[in-house]
Motif scaffolding. Structure first.
Motif, PDB file in Angstrom:
ATOM      1  N   ALA A 170    -118.128 -77.389 -38.596  1.00  0.00           N
ATOM      2  CA  ALA A 170    -118.567 -76.509 -37.512  1.00  0.00           C
ATOM      3  C   ALA A 170    -118.517 -75.051 -37.943  1.00  0.00           C
ATOM      4  N   ILE A 171    -117.481 -74.683 -38.681  1.00  0.00           N
ATOM      5  CA  ILE A 171    -117.298 -73.306 -39.137  1.00  0.00           C
ATOM      6  C   ILE A 171    -117.006 -73.306 -40.628  1.00  0.00           C
ATOM      7  N   GLU A 172    -117.714 -72.465 -41.361  1.00  0.00           N
ATOM      8  CA  GLU A 172    -117.423 -72.264 -42.777  1.00  0.00           C
ATOM      9  C   GLU A 172    -117.370 -70.764 -43.057  1.00  0.00           C
ATOM     10  N   ILE A 173    -116.259 -70.320 -43.587  1.00  0.00           N
ATOM     11  CA  ILE A 173    -116.087 -68.911 -43.946  1.00  0.00           C
ATOM     12  C   ILE A 173    -115.692 -68.843 -45.412  1.00  0.00           C
ATOM     13  N   GLU A 174    -116.433 -68.051 -46.164  1.00  0.00           N
ATOM     14  CA  GLU A 174    -116.172 -67.925 -47.599  1.00  0.00           C
ATOM     15  C   GLU A 174    -116.001 -66.459 -47.977  1.00  0.00           C
ATOM     16  N   ASN A 175    -114.808 -66.129 -48.458  1.00  0.00           N
ATOM     17  CA  ASN A 175    -114.539 -64.814 -49.036  1.00  0.00           C
ATOM     18  C   ASN A 175    -114.931 -63.667 -48.093  1.00  0.00           C
ATOM     19  N   LEU A 176    -114.563 -63.804 -46.834  1.00  0.00           N
ATOM     20  CA  LEU A 176    -114.909 -62.810 -45.824  1.00  0.00           C
ATOM     21  C   LEU A 176    -113.903 -61.668 -45.815  1.00  0.00           C
ATOM     22  N   SER A 177    -114.376 -60.458 -46.001  1.00  0.00           N
ATOM     23  CA  SER A 177    -113.559 -59.255 -45.873  1.00  0.00           C
ATOM     24  C   SER A 177    -114.195 -58.352 -44.826  1.00  0.00           C
ATOM     25  N   TYR A 178    -113.361 -57.548 -44.189  1.00  0.00           N
ATOM     26  CA  TYR A 178    -113.886 -56.650 -43.161  1.00  0.00           C
ATOM     27  C   TYR A 178    -113.031 -55.396 -43.096  1.00  0.00           C
ATOM     28  N   CYS A 179    -113.713 -54.261 -43.053  1.00  0.00           N
ATOM     29  CA  CYS A 179    -113.046 -52.973 -42.974  1.00  0.00           C
ATOM     30  C   CYS A 179    -113.557 -52.242 -41.739  1.00  0.00           C
ATOM     31  N   TYR A 180    -112.662 -51.753 -40.891  1.00  0.00           N
ATOM     32  CA  TYR A 180    -113.066 -50.999 -39.707  1.00  0.00           C
ATOM     33  C   TYR A 180    -113.571 -49.613 -40.092  1.00  0.00           C
ATOM     34  N   PRO A 181    -114.319 -48.967 -39.189  1.00  0.00           N
ATOM     35  CA  PRO A 181    -114.880 -47.643 -39.518  1.00  0.00           C
ATOM     36  C   PRO A 181    -113.837 -46.608 -39.938  1.00  0.00           C
ATOM     37  N   ASP A 182    -112.575 -46.775 -39.491  1.00  0.00           N
ATOM     38  CA  ASP A 182    -111.541 -45.823 -39.905  1.00  0.00           C
ATOM     39  C   ASP A 182    -110.954 -46.161 -41.274  1.00  0.00           C
ATOM     40  N   SER A 183    -111.609 -47.118 -41.966  1.00  0.00           N
ATOM     41  CA  SER A 183    -111.237 -47.534 -43.334  1.00  0.00           C
ATOM     42  C   SER A 183    -110.033 -48.473 -43.382  1.00  0.00           C
ATOM     43  N   SER A 184    -109.501 -48.890 -42.234  1.00  0.00           N
ATOM     44  CA  SER A 184    -108.411 -49.868 -42.260  1.00  0.00           C
ATOM     45  C   SER A 184    -108.976 -51.248 -42.584  1.00  0.00           C
ATOM     46  N   GLN A 185    -108.330 -51.916 -43.505  1.00  0.00           N
ATOM     47  CA  GLN A 185    -108.787 -53.228 -43.961  1.00  0.00           C
ATOM     48  C   GLN A 185    -108.238 -54.292 -43.031  1.00  0.00           C
ATOM     49  N   ALA A 186    -109.097 -54.968 -42.293  1.00  0.00           N
ATOM     50  CA  ALA A 186    -108.665 -55.954 -41.306  1.00  0.00           C
ATOM     51  C   ALA A 186    -108.632 -57.367 -41.864  1.00  0.00           C
ATOM     52  N   LEU A 187    -109.570 -57.702 -42.741  1.00  0.00           N
ATOM     53  CA  LEU A 187    -109.642 -59.033 -43.344  1.00  0.00           C
ATOM     54  C   LEU A 187    -109.835 -58.887 -44.839  1.00  0.00           C
ATOM     55  N   ARG A 188    -109.167 -59.770 -45.591  1.00  0.00           N
ATOM     56  CA  ARG A 188    -109.208 -59.685 -47.047  1.00  0.00           C
ATOM     57  C   ARG A 188    -109.543 -61.055 -47.644  1.00  0.00           C
ATOM     58  N   ALA A 189    -110.784 -61.232 -48.028  1.00  0.00           N
ATOM     59  CA  ALA A 189    -111.231 -62.431 -48.761  1.00  0.00           C
ATOM     60  C   ALA A 189    -110.760 -63.733 -48.103  1.00  0.00           C
ATOM     61  N   ILE A 190    -111.085 -63.879 -46.822  1.00  0.00           N
ATOM     62  CA  ILE A 190    -110.693 -65.070 -46.062  1.00  0.00           C
ATOM     63  C   ILE A 190    -111.670 -66.208 -46.343  1.00  0.00           C
ATOM     64  N   SER A 191    -111.138 -67.397 -46.601  1.00  0.00           N
ATOM     65  CA  SER A 191    -111.968 -68.591 -46.793  1.00  0.00           C
ATOM     66  C   SER A 191    -111.309 -69.790 -46.116  1.00  0.00           C
ATOM     67  N   PHE A 192    -112.061 -70.493 -45.286  1.00  0.00           N
ATOM     68  CA  PHE A 192    -111.584 -71.742 -44.688  1.00  0.00           C
ATOM     69  C   PHE A 192    -112.762 -72.407 -43.989  1.00  0.00           C
ATOM     70  N   SER A 193    -112.582 -73.636 -43.576  1.00  0.00           N
ATOM     71  CA  SER A 193    -113.600 -74.332 -42.788  1.00  0.00           C
ATOM     72  C   SER A 193    -112.918 -75.101 -41.665  1.00  0.00           C
ATOM     73  N   VAL A 194    -113.685 -75.379 -40.629  1.00  0.00           N
ATOM     74  CA  VAL A 194    -113.203 -76.139 -39.478  1.00  0.00           C
ATOM     75  C   VAL A 194    -114.193 -77.266 -39.226  1.00  0.00           C
ATOM     76  N   ALA A 195    -113.709 -78.491 -39.218  1.00  0.00           N
ATOM     77  CA  ALA A 195    -114.581 -79.639 -39.014  1.00  0.00           C
ATOM     78  C   ALA A 195    -115.016 -79.746 -37.558  1.00  0.00           C
ATOM     79  N   GLU A 196    -116.170 -80.336 -37.339  1.00  0.00           N
ATOM     80  CA  GLU A 196    -116.656 -80.533 -35.980  1.00  0.00           C
ATOM     81  C   GLU A 196    -115.652 -81.352 -35.179  1.00  0.00           C
ATOM     82  N   GLY A 197    -115.303 -80.869 -33.992  1.00  0.00           N
ATOM     83  CA  GLY A 197    -114.361 -81.552 -33.127  1.00  0.00           C
ATOM     84  C   GLY A 197    -112.906 -81.231 -33.397  1.00  0.00           C
TER      85      GLY A 197
END
Length: 250
Positions: free
Chosen positions: A7-34
């Motif tokens: 249902a969900i697949e996330i690979e190497n997801l990083s995210y930085c807010y506009p103020d340059s704070s790093q919120a997510l760092r290379a997140i990877s995981f998956s969630v099976a349906e159900g």
């Protein structure tokens, strides 16, 4: 590799807010349906930020489209409406989600956006309000309800859209013990894929088969809920406590 059963697949997801704070760092995981997966971690771990990526709420998500797939479909500008029908988000603060003058209008909003006829909308509202224990609340003002009732209205609105994935952000926060138990009981029979961010580890232990532990924007541990939540040194290391339901002698 993408499969229709994820249902969900996330690979190497990083995210930085506009103020340059790093919120997510290379997140990877998956969630099976159900599957029902718990997302735990201390305040500021990145849990809410991660959930908001699942249906493109954050505007910068387009840069990360290739890193997020919902039922094998990457999030893109073209398919964003479909993704948002597939992934329903329950916000931590119900007042951020309730914006109509009556409960009926709030729950009806999604079905109307989906093009249902008014008789279909009315029936959908009736069924979903009954499912969350709010039969007869159609004409009430959402902002005059208790915190627990507001959360139920939000859940009814998500269920009315028939979302295949539910992303729930602290669904039992600010609820007294009785309402916390009642809301947990409402979530248990829902068959949609669920990812639940929460500090309520007893709810996580009761509902979730698997747990992801975030800290400092990183995925630091994952595994079966009963095993990970019972690991007291790990919980304490990351600002959490062992769930009471998993305490020895209980």
């Amino acid at each position: 590799m993408s499969t229709a059963h994820q249902a969900i697949e996330i690979e190497n997801l990083s995210y930085c807010y506009p103020d340059s704070s790093q919120a997510l760092r290379a997140i990877s995981f998956s969630v099976a349906e159900g599957e029902c997966v718990g997302l735990i971690g201390p305040n500021g771990a990145g849990k809410s930020t991660l959930l908001l990526h699942l249906n493109g709420i954050l505007p910068e998500t387009q840069r990360n489209a290739a890193h997020i797939r919902i039922f094998a479909e990457p999030i893109s500008r073209d398919n964003l409406p479909a993704i948002r029908r597939t992934v329903g988000v329950l916000f931590q603060n119900p007042d951020d989600q309730l914006f109509c003058p009556t409960v009926f209008e709030d729950v009806a909003f999604g079905p109307r956006q989906a093009g249902l006829s008014e008789p279909e909308v009315t029936e959908k509202v009736r069924v979903t309000l009954a499912a969350v224990g709010l039969h007869g609340f159609e004409r009430k003002s959402p902002h005059h309800l208790s915190q627990g009732e507001k959360r139920r209205v939000c859940l009814a609105g998500v269920l009315a859209c028939e979302a295949r994935v539910l992303a729930l952000d602290e669904p039992t926060s600010d609820l007294d013990p009785r309402n916390r138990r009642a809301f947990t009981a409402l979530l248990k029979p829902i068959r949609a894929t669920k990812i639940i961010a929460s500090h309520d580890l007893n709810m996580i232990a009761e509902l979730c088969q698997r747990v992801l532990l975030l800290d400092g924007g990183e995925l630091v541990a994952e595994g079966p809920a009963a095993t990970l939540l019972a690991n007291e040194p790990l919980m304490l290391e990351h600002g959490l406590e062992r769930a009471r339901a998993l305490q020895p002698g209980r």
